[in-house]
Design an enzyme around this catalytic site. Sequence first.
Site, short mmCIF file in Angstrom:
data_model
loop_
_atom_site.label_atom_id
_atom_site.label_comp_id
_atom_site.label_asym_id
_atom_site.label_seq_id
_atom_site.Cartn_x
_atom_site.Cartn_y
_atom_site.Cartn_z
N TYR A 141 0.84 -1.21 0.00
CA TYR A 141 0.00 0.00 0.00
C TYR A 141 0.87 1.26 0.00
O TYR A 141 0.46 2.31 -0.48
CB TYR A 141 -0.95 -0.01 1.21
CG TYR A 141 -2.16 0.86 1.02
CD1 TYR A 141 -3.01 0.69 -0.08
CD2 TYR A 141 -2.48 1.85 1.93
CE1 TYR A 141 -4.13 1.49 -0.26
CE2 TYR A 141 -3.60 2.67 1.75
CZ TYR A 141 -4.41 2.48 0.66
OH TYR A 141 -5.51 3.28 0.49
N LYS B 251 -3.50 8.48 3.12
CA LYS B 251 -4.77 8.21 3.78
C LYS B 251 -4.71 8.58 5.27
O LYS B 251 -5.72 9.01 5.84
CB LYS B 251 -5.16 6.74 3.62
CG LYS B 251 -5.49 6.33 2.18
CD LYS B 251 -6.71 7.07 1.64
CE LYS B 251 -7.15 6.50 0.30
NZ LYS B 251 -8.28 7.24 -0.28
#
Length: 262
Positions: A163, A170
């Site tokens: 990720y 995020k």
Amino acid sequence: MIPVFPDTKVALKGKKGLIVGVANDQSIAWGCARAFRGLGAELAVTYLNDRAKKHVEPLAQALEAPIFMPLDVMVEGQTEAVFERIGKEWGQLDFLLHSIAFSPKEALHGRVVDVGRDGFLKTMDVSCWSFLRMAHLAEPLMKNGGTMFTMTYYGSQMVVENYNIMGVAKAALEAAVRYAAAELGPKGIRVHAISPGPLATRAASGIPEFDELMDKAQSKAPARSLVSIDDVGNATAFLALDGAKLITGGVLYIDGGYHIID
């Protein structure tokens, strides 16, 4: 006295919302848009560019969206144009869904400590700052309060393999939600981060070994089930209802409970 609640089919009747991030019929934003529309809301829908338009336009027509406009947050003036038209035609906005994120391939596929400045800035610009910009433009249109949504992921809190820099973006986005909720709360505007479990969307296809991530989520989540765009849409639409007016500033996990498992 027992309260009499309105028919759920028209619980958002008269409400107007902006949906940003529909790419095709597999998009999380599409699942959310269907749920909002199913509750009676009127929707404005945007599409990224001319190439995306042919995929999004039939969906906007199915939603009977009276406002359908291009919106690439990296193109100067397009974000402002969308809100200007909403202000001119509707004079109000009751909810906003921000469901976009982007990281250049070389930034997303490399180590966080190796990311270049340009890649980092572009990742943060699209994935985080654009939400704050939309919140700024939506605020004066939410004259009677409203709800703002953005999409996050578990990789913001825990290190999820592959990720990478998107997890950093995020995490910043979730912090932005908290600060925006605190600043806009006195005006009756609530702000939410929605955190779905892994979904087979076009955006997710850019993450290496994503199929393995989905298999892991299904086998470890207490519900033993993968989330669907409709699951996300229904839960998100609930937060736009008046009954959820005192819920704000948090992250709603829609992942079958996966985030509680070690």
